[in-house]
Enzyme design. Structure first.
Site, mmCIF file in Angstrom:
data_model
loop_
_atom_site.group_PDB
_atom_site.id
_atom_site.type_symbol
_atom_site.label_atom_id
_atom_site.label_comp_id
_atom_site.label_asym_id
_atom_site.label_seq_id
_atom_site.Cartn_x
_atom_site.Cartn_y
_atom_site.Cartn_z
ATOM 1 N N HIS A 1 146.121 74.345 105.812
ATOM 2 C CA HIS A 1 146.250 73.254 106.789
ATOM 3 C C HIS A 1 147.541 73.472 107.586
ATOM 4 O O HIS A 1 148.635 73.562 107.009
ATOM 5 C CB HIS A 1 146.336 71.897 106.083
ATOM 6 C CG HIS A 1 145.068 71.447 105.418
ATOM 7 N ND1 HIS A 1 143.866 72.079 105.588
ATOM 8 C CD2 HIS A 1 144.824 70.391 104.600
ATOM 9 C CE1 HIS A 1 142.930 71.442 104.897
ATOM 10 N NE2 HIS A 1 143.488 70.417 104.279
ATOM 11 N N CYS B 1 146.293 66.543 100.786
ATOM 12 C CA CYS B 1 146.713 67.937 101.038
ATOM 13 C C CYS B 1 147.436 68.133 102.369
ATOM 14 O O CYS B 1 148.380 68.905 102.459
ATOM 15 C CB CYS B 1 145.506 68.860 100.960
ATOM 16 S SG CYS B 1 144.053 68.236 101.807
#
Ligand code: NAP
Length: 350
Positions: free
Chosen positions: A243, A149
């Site tokens: 993120h 990710c």
């Protein structure tokens, strides 16, 4: 239109829940089976799942009984959000029994005959499916994976810079959300009011290697890895989703901040051309505000499928630096896998 039957493996997990949210009323796929570990098998999904999303569990699925992760499920596609401790064996079993496995787990990402796909960058790597079938004696089944990710925060951006100017090397300092660790994930006592300068599961190794395969070139049924040198430093931060990464790059050819911004803004690729249902219209959103992107404000742009980039400026050590952001469980996980499956569907590989 007859929809393609889909199973979700690891349906109770963080990524599994996103699969369910994204596949509910999907134009190509219909969930026909939910599977998880022994502790969940035989129970109604709605009774056992620790649902953490801000939409309701679809009624039909709340009442569905969870099945074991065995390749006897009524489905053609198996979306896998399985814990990597078990994903290797289970995904292989499904592929060998004829399922198209679309996986989030790390187990097969770097296998030479398994496509690691980011559809805007390397849709052509799906050609490895034929190699995989031949190598492993699969008839109709195969495995396709999406990446870790955190690299999805910068992959698209590095792809454009590499295509147009050549990327020599880069650093990436990540600030990763706690949902990236699954449920219950990082203990609140460790992460609240804190930053943990480490993410387990060989995160830095994945950031150094997986982009090289995705940015690599398909040559005679093999991927020639990109030669970009990547130096990552990872951190877990007390953010729920999203993120963020601070990236610096060294380019092979000269350019300007304005030119970079224009090329990133203009970037479109195969998912946009094919008008895949989950494809973001603008895959890269360039922010001008000095304090963006921010997880709380920007992760939901383009339904969580776009990446955001801002603070593009000259770097005092390398050439340019910027801050970028991805929704880790949508574009960084389940959404990436659903987009891969949509691409497989559009290419008539299902
Ligand atoms: P998670 O919340 O811990 O969920 C794990 C899932 O695996 C649960 O559904 C669990 O079922 C199932 N499972 C565990 N052991 C099993 C077994 N022995 N047999 C069958 N099923 C089993 O993890 P996650 O965050 O969703 O991550 C899932 C995968 O995606 C991992 O490989 C992870 O590295 C990857 N990934 C995660 C993210 C993210 O942002 N979270 C991003 C990219 C990739 P039970 O509930 O029944 O135990």
């Amino acid at each position: 239109m007859n929809k393609i039957k889909a199973a979700v493996l690891g349906a109770t997990g963080t990524v599994g829940q996103r699969f369910i949210q994204l596949l509910d009323h999907h134009p190509f796929f219909e969930i026909t089976a939910l599977a998880a570990s022994e502790k969940s098998v035989g129970k109604k999904y709605g009774d056992i799942v620790q649902w953490k999303l801000d939409t309701l569990i679809p009624d039909r699925l709340a009442n569905m009984i969870i099945q074991p992760c065995e390749p006897s499920l009524d489905a053609r596609v198996a979306f896998s959000g399985l814990d990597s401790y078990v994903a290797g064996e289970i995904e292989l079993a499904f592929a060998s029994k004829g399922y198209a496995v679309v996986s989030n787990s790390k187990n097969y990402r770097m296998a030479e005959d398994v496509p690691l796909v980011y559809p805007e960058i390397n849709a052509d790597h799906l050609a490895l499916i034929d190699v995989q079938k031949k190598n492993r004696g699969f008839k109709d089944g195969f495995i396709v994976t999406n990446s870790n990710c955190s690299i999805m925060a910068f992959l698209n951006i590095i792809h454009v810079l590499d295509r147009d100017f050549g990327v020599d090397k880069m650093t990436a300092v990540t600030m990763q959300a706690i949902s990236g660790a699954g449920y219950p994930g990082v203990a609140s006592l460790d992460v609240l009011g804190n930053v943990v300068p480490f993410v387990g599961g060989e995160e830095e190794e994945k950031i150094r290697t997986e982009p090289l395969k995705i940015l690599g070139k398909l040559n005679h049924h093999r991927i020639e890895l990109s030669k970009i040198i990547i130096s990552p430093s990872v951190n877990r931060v007390p953010v729920l989703d999203g993120h963020l990464a601070a990236v610096s790059v060294k380019l092979k050819n000269k350019t300007t901040v304005e030119d970079i911004k224009e090329r990133l803004r203009e970037f479109k690729s195969i998912p946009q051309e094919l008008e895949l249902p989950l494809a973001p219209k603008r895959p890269i959103i360039v922010h001008e505000a000095i304090n963006r992107p921010q997880p709380r404000l920007d992760i939901h742009l383009e339904k969580g499928m776009a990446v955001s980039v801002g603070r593009i400026r000259p770097c005092e050590v390398l050439d340019f630096k910027f801050t970028c952001l991805v929704h880790n469980t949508i574009r960084g996980a389940a959404g990436a896998a659903v987009l891969n499956a949509e691409l497989l569907y559009a290419k008539k590989l299902l």
